[in-house]
Structures are given as structure tokens and as C-alpha cells.
Design an enzyme around this catalytic site. Structure first.
Site, PDB file in Angstrom:
ATOM      1  N   SER A 132       0.851  -1.195   0.000  1.00  0.00           N
ATOM      2  CA  SER A 132       0.000   0.000   0.000  1.00  0.00           C
ATOM      3  C   SER A 132       0.889   1.248   0.000  1.00  0.00           C
ATOM      4  O   SER A 132       1.765   1.367  -0.859  1.00  0.00           O
ATOM      5  CB  SER A 132      -0.961  -0.056   1.190  1.00  0.00           C
ATOM      6  OG  SER A 132      -1.997   0.895   1.052  1.00  0.00           O
TER       7      SER A 132
ATOM      8  N   ASP B   1      -8.999  -6.535  -4.419  1.00  0.00           N
ATOM      9  CA  ASP B   1      -8.619  -5.235  -3.855  1.00  0.00           C
ATOM     10  C   ASP B   1      -9.258  -4.130  -4.687  1.00  0.00           C
ATOM     11  O   ASP B   1      -8.913  -3.938  -5.852  1.00  0.00           O
ATOM     12  CB  ASP B   1      -7.091  -5.105  -3.862  1.00  0.00           C
ATOM     13  CG  ASP B   1      -6.586  -3.789  -3.261  1.00  0.00           C
ATOM     14  OD1 ASP B   1      -7.409  -2.922  -2.905  1.00  0.00           O
ATOM     15  OD2 ASP B   1      -5.357  -3.646  -3.155  1.00  0.00           O
TER      16      ASP B   1
ATOM     17  N   HIS C 208      -8.024  -5.269  -0.102  1.00  0.00           N
ATOM     18  CA  HIS C 208      -6.742  -4.570   0.053  1.00  0.00           C
ATOM     19  C   HIS C 208      -5.904  -5.137   1.194  1.00  0.00           C
ATOM     20  O   HIS C 208      -4.675  -5.212   1.100  1.00  0.00           O
ATOM     21  CB  HIS C 208      -7.031  -3.090   0.288  1.00  0.00           C
ATOM     22  CG  HIS C 208      -5.818  -2.211   0.252  1.00  0.00           C
ATOM     23  ND1 HIS C 208      -4.999  -2.108  -0.851  1.00  0.00           N
ATOM     24  CD2 HIS C 208      -5.280  -1.390   1.190  1.00  0.00           C
ATOM     25  CE1 HIS C 208      -4.025  -1.249  -0.591  1.00  0.00           C
ATOM     26  NE2 HIS C 208      -4.170  -0.807   0.635  1.00  0.00           N
TER      27      HIS C 208
END
Lengths: 388, 388
Positions: free
Chosen positions: A164, A327, A360
Site C-alpha cells: 500500500s 482489492d 486490500h
């Protein structure tokens, strides 16, 4: 041998506990010059290490944490109820095997978990910075963490890994200083947020800044707190960290306890989960750091710079880029875009989209295909260790 | 002929303006009995009408509005800057042709646009209800709107139409009173919110209830307002009303004006859009209504009731169920579930998934395939008008 286990861990009752160290890396004589032109005269950095640096200093791995992470990526703190946030990935015998690698993780500049950030005291005023803290750029994170490397005796990292926001930092690091790394792993990352991504961040920030406790960012000095707004921001963000399928699997329409009994409190299990996430976050995270770090992500757009890839293209950093098919915060399309740019510059790049129902947050979970891919990439990295 | 244009419209300078009428449909002698067992002794209902009811009262169409809609579905109010919220669909020569149909739209019970809701004065206390207003059920909306029909001389509707929450109300109406309708159009609706759907609603409510101005729902009496929390809730909800593609198309990463200049205010165009949506909403909507109406949606699960479809199955209501392929708030899967239940009970049902890049809000837009489908369905309904 530099920095063996004694630096980053303490043994107690036959169990090794991790501790977070803090070091002042920038000061009045050596201020941190930011990308914006501003500078900071006191920068402390909190970090942890696992494993030992080998003699030729070729086995160092840097872990870049995500938005709300910290230096405590793996292992246990004394009395803790849970292990570090990436303990599934990092440790003896794990994909990032700390019996082979010297692993370092540090809290981000602008954070609130030991590294200097907007809630730190501004030496010029003796008060917390608040919104007087300068706006940051992804490159500023890199500047601070490479300085930490130098402090630890590491000029070159065998592997940079991040998920991320952490993956975005890895990308920036290799663009700014490709000579620093042999390998780079970018997980569930992005090279450019979409309007929808920015929208979610913007609403989270609005929840904080419109909280009556925010006081224009001076809440620490004034003894108030925008904790309600921070909780709302976190609750909303959590919706985007899981896939819709994951929410349905975990909670469905189940009641928190017994049968549904209509009211405006917590009735559905999913409400209880979100409330818990919001409450827990209030006590461990700072509203100002949330503003500063999310804003770095919003503006991140490294490939927009002319010749962004020039330096990287003439180095030999090997990339592994991975996404997770469920995601929707940073969909596979974000990773594909990174891969297209890297491959366009002839940067050696492996790309994998991992099947996972969890959205995610998948990069934080033990998904066999995902972990096996990391393990294989690192096995090759270990074979080539120090060859470059 | 009942209720011709003179009821719902005024002519002025050659232009016909709509006006919202209000009627008290329930009072102390005839209280509204709610599904929960509670009752309300004063219920006013705000409504508008377009066109004229024919002699055999067979051309009546009821419009069920969505979460934040109101009675002003079409036409213009004097001095208004924009037409009613569904003016693309309803009017002379439009898919819901007001030269043929007598069209009625009314504000929902629990709303804040003329119909009694939690901000209305509680006759028992002389103060606004606040959270003393009883929790509502989708069936309560139906009870009030069919009472309005009776007041207007309409016992049977040729067509019930609604999008999103409005579509859910249409479904409930046909389950509760299938004898009331010949045709039903359910657009971008749902028969059961998912955990993710509930999560978005829950966080919006938390933004409102955690606002320091909320005061346990007594903000009207106390002269405060949870308007900041309401704006945050609206901004977040707006993210879910558009597809990610629509956000990218409309805003991308463009600056609000000129070049991006990093700060915590409004810099990206998408931030400006969301802020505007939040601000505009504060002035036209009530925080308590937002709580009450979203909670009705959360608990809505009509097919869970035993024999839910029994009455409908023995009537001949014809359904048109439509979804939009980019709608991720109520995805096509929600509509498919409605269709499966209806078809399982032998209810005649047409289903169409419309291609549209705009997400949930598509039902408010002029999309040719969508409007053509409505037009064709209503042409058949007109052919069969009064035959049943």
C-alpha cells in the site's frame, strides 16, 4: 558484524521480545531538507530490527509500512496481546526469514509512533507543530529512511518491501536512489491515486478537520481532541480495506448478539466491527499524522516527472509487483500501471495478481500463493546476494 | 375528473410551476399505526401531482423517491435554479408522460421535506421529536402513501415506480398490498442490504451522531446542529453513488483551479465537488431524517418473512426490474435477487441490466436504453389500462 539481535530484541524468560529504538538523525547542524524547500531541525526516527547484518552488509531488508503502520512489524513486545503488524511475513522460517536477512522497519516521518511528526514539539515554539508542520512528499520518507540505513551501516539494501503506502515508498526510493537497492517488492501499491481514492481520503480528512475538537490543528495545545472525527475516518477507510465479499463472509447481516433489535446503536455485527476499529484507532493514532500521511498519497504521481525513470533504467533493481484481485482500494489496474512504466524503461519486473477474497488487506494475510511468491523471489535474491 | 392540473401546478407568465401541497392524513381520531406497534397522532404528507386523473381513475402513477429525495420530482418551482429531481423521466412527452398519466410523488414519512418526521413537533411535548420519533419500517412508508392515494381518489395505481430506496418501497408496497398496483418498476433497488451497504450507512450515521452538535438528537431544541457530521455523511455517500470510472471521467486528478498546490484545503477538483455536495446538503436535509431513513434500509429484508410472496403470487402485478452495470452501491446482484424471488413465485417479471458508466445515480440520468425500456413498459401498461 553490525547490529545483531541485541539491538532490536531482548530475551526474557526464553522468549525474545522486540523493542523500538529511537535515534535522532537530523538536528540543527544537520537539518532535514524537505522536497518542498522547508527543513526540520529535529528529526527522531523510531525503528526495529530483526536478525543480524552479515559481514559484507549484503543481507539487509527494509520494510516500508502502510498508512497506519509503525516500526513494530514483527515479533512480540513484552505483555502485548498481538504480534507486530506483518508477523505473518517476517520472522524465523517465514517468507522474510530473519535467520537469513537483517530486517529493518522504521516509522514514517510525519507519523505518530516514535518518528517526528506534526504532534511532535516544534523546537522553535516549544509547542506541538500542529498544522505548522511542513507538508511532506514521498521522497522525504525516503530521505529519512536511507539516513537510518547509513546510521545502521547499510548503504545498500538487498530488498525493499512495502504494501500500500509502503509500496509507494518503495517505488519512490528506487526512482530517487536506484543505487540503494538490489530488489524491490511493491504490494497492493499505486503510482497515482484515482479520483475515487482521493475522494475517500478527502472525506476522512474532512471528518477530522470538521470535528469541533480539531481547533485548527492546535488540539494538543488546547487540551481537546478530534478523536470522534478520527474514528469516523478510520471506520470509513476500513470499508475500503476489505472486499464486499469479505464483509459478507465475515459479517453478513448477522446481529451483534442474539436477534436484530432495531435501534440506532450497534445492532449488526458489521457495526460492532467498525466501531471497534474506530475506537481502537483513537488510542493509537494521531489525527494530524492521518492528515499528513494521506495527503502525501494524494499528491504522489512520480511517473509524471520528466525522466522519472532515467536513473532507475540504468540500474539493475529487480522488481516484484503484486496485486490482489479483490482489492478495490488499489485495484490490479494500479499495479499494472506501475508495471507498464517499469517495463517501458526496461526495468526487470515480475508481476503477479494473487487470487484472494479479502481485498486490500490481503497483503497483511497469510495467503499461500502470495507468500510462496515472496519466498521464491527472496530465494533468488539470496542467491545473488552481494553479487552486484 | 379528479385533481387536474389546478391541484399540483400554477400557471404564471405562460409557464406552469409546480407547488407542493400538504395534507394531514392521520390525526388523534385516526392515528397512524406503525409496524412496530407505535403510533403517530399527527401525520402531514407533502406531495405534488402532474397531469390529470382520468374518469375511471385508471391512469395513476406513484413515484417513490430515494433517500434524500422529496415530493418535487418534476417540473419547476417559481424562481428555482433547477427542475425536480426526476425531471429527466417525468413530464409532457417524457417516458412518464404527464399528458397521459396522472403522476403523484410524496415525501416519505420520517423525511424533512414537508412530511412528518423526527424534526416535526411532537404534539405530546410541544418540542421536536428528536430520537423520540419511533423507528420506522418500509411498510410504514407504504401505509402513508396509500392513504394519500385514497385522499386523492386513487385506490389502485396503474404503475408504482421507484429507484434505490424508492424501488425498495415499491417492492414492499406490492408485497403488502398487491391489489393496489397493476405494474411495478424497481430501479437500482435491493431486497436486502449487504454488510458493506450497511457499513456505509453506519459510518454516515456515526459521523452525524458523533458530531458535538448532535446533542443526543435534541439539537433543534438546543439550538445546535450536527451539520458538519451530516456533510461528512453526505460526502461519503456520494462516493458510493458514482462509479470509480465516473469519478475518473468527471474529475481525474485535475486541480480545482490552475495547478495543484499542495495543502489541506480544497485542491483537487474532486474535493471541491464533494465539499459542494456536503454544503448543499446541510441546507436542505435534516440529520435526524438521515438517521431514520437509512435505518429503514438497513433492516429491510422482506423476503425473509414466511409467505412474503404469497399475496403477490396470487395477484397479477407486472414487474420491471432494472439495474445499471456500473452501480456498486446496489449492484446488479441485488436486482437479480429480487428477480429470483419474484420469478420463484410466478410473478411476471422483466429484468434488464442497463449499460452505463455512471454508477448508482444512473437511474436519475437520461440514458437512452434505460428510458426506452421504461417507455416501452409504460406503453404496454397504457394499452392494458383499466382492464384488470
Amino acid at each position: 558484524m553490525h547490529h545483531n539481535g541485541a539491538v532490536g530484541a531482548r530475551r526474557d524468560d526464553d522468549r525474545e521480545f522486540t523493542v523500538t529504538e529511537t535515534v535522532r538523525l537530523f538536528d540543527a547542524e544537520n537539518p532535514l531538507e524537505l522536497r518542498s524547500g522547508a527543513s526540520l531541525k529535529e528529526v527522531d526516527v523510531a525503528y526495529e530490527t530483526w536478525g543480524s547484518l552479515n559481514n559484507d552488509r549484503s543481507n539487509a531488508v527494509f520494510i516500508c509500512h502502510a498508512l497506519t503502520g509503525d516500526a513494530h512489524a514483527a515479533g512480540w513486545r513484552k505483555g502485548a496481546k498481538r504480534a507486530g503488524w506483518w508477523d505473518t511475513l517476517i520472522g524465523p522460517g517465514k517468507p522474510v526469514d530473519t535467520t537469513k536477512w537483517f530486517v529493518v522497519c522504521a516509522n514514517l516521518l510525519g507519523g505518530c509512533r516514535g518518528t517526528t511528526g506534526p504532534s511532535s514539539v516544534n523546537p522553535a515554539s516549544g509547542e506541538p507543530y500542529g498544522l505548522d508542520f511542513p507538508l511532506l512528499d514521498m521522497s522525504d520518507f525516503v530521505t529519512v529512511h536511507r539516513a537510518l540505513g547509513h546510521h545502521l551501516g547499510v548503504d545498500r539494501w538487498a530488498v525493499l518491501i512495502g504494501g500500500s503506502l509502503g509500496g509507494m515508498q518503495v517505488l519512490q526510493w528506487t526512482l530517487d536512489h536506484p543505487e540503494d537497492a538490489d530488489n524491490a517488492i511493491v504490494l497492493a501499491g499505486s503510482s497515482r491515486l484515482t479520483a475515487q481514492n482521493i475522494a475517500f481520503s478527502a472525506v476522512g480528512r474532512q471528518a477530522i478537520m470538521r470535528d469541533s475538537g480539531f481547533r485548527g490543528g492546535r488540539f494538543l495545545s488546547e487540551g481537546t481532541s478530534p478523536k470522534k472525527g478520527l474514528a469516523v475516518a478510520r471506520m470509513m477507510a476500513h470499508i475500503t480495506y476489505l472486499s464486499e465479499e469479505a464483509f459478507s463472509e465475515k459479517f453478513g447481516r448477522a446481529a451483534q448478539s442474539g436477534e436484530l433489535t432495531p435501534n440506532f446503536g450497534v445492532d449488526f455485527a458489521v457495526e460492532s466491527y467498525l466501531n471497534h476499529q474506530g475506537e481502537a484507532f483513537q488510542s493509537r493514532f494521531d489525527a494530524l499524522s492521518y492528515l499528513y500521511l494521506t495527503r502525501v498519497m494524494d499528491y504522489f504521481d512520480p511517473f509524471a516527472a520528466p525522466d522519472a525513470l532515467k536513473a532507475l533504467a540504468s540500474n539493475a533493481v529487480k522488481f516484484l509487483v503484486m496485486s490482489f484481485d479483490s482489492d478495490w482500494r488499489f485495484s490490479t489496474e494500479h499495479s499494472r500501471r506501475i508495471v507498464r512504466h517499469l517495463e517501458g524503461a526496461r526495468v526487470p519486473t515480475s508481476f503477479r495478481e494473487i487470487r484472494s477474497p479479502w481485498g486490500h488487506d490481503s497483503f497483511l494475510l497469510s495467503i499461500p500463493d502470495y507468500h510462496d511468491t515472496i519466498t521464491a523471489f527472496l530465494a533468488r535474491a539470496a542467491d545473488e546476494m552481494g553479487q552486484r
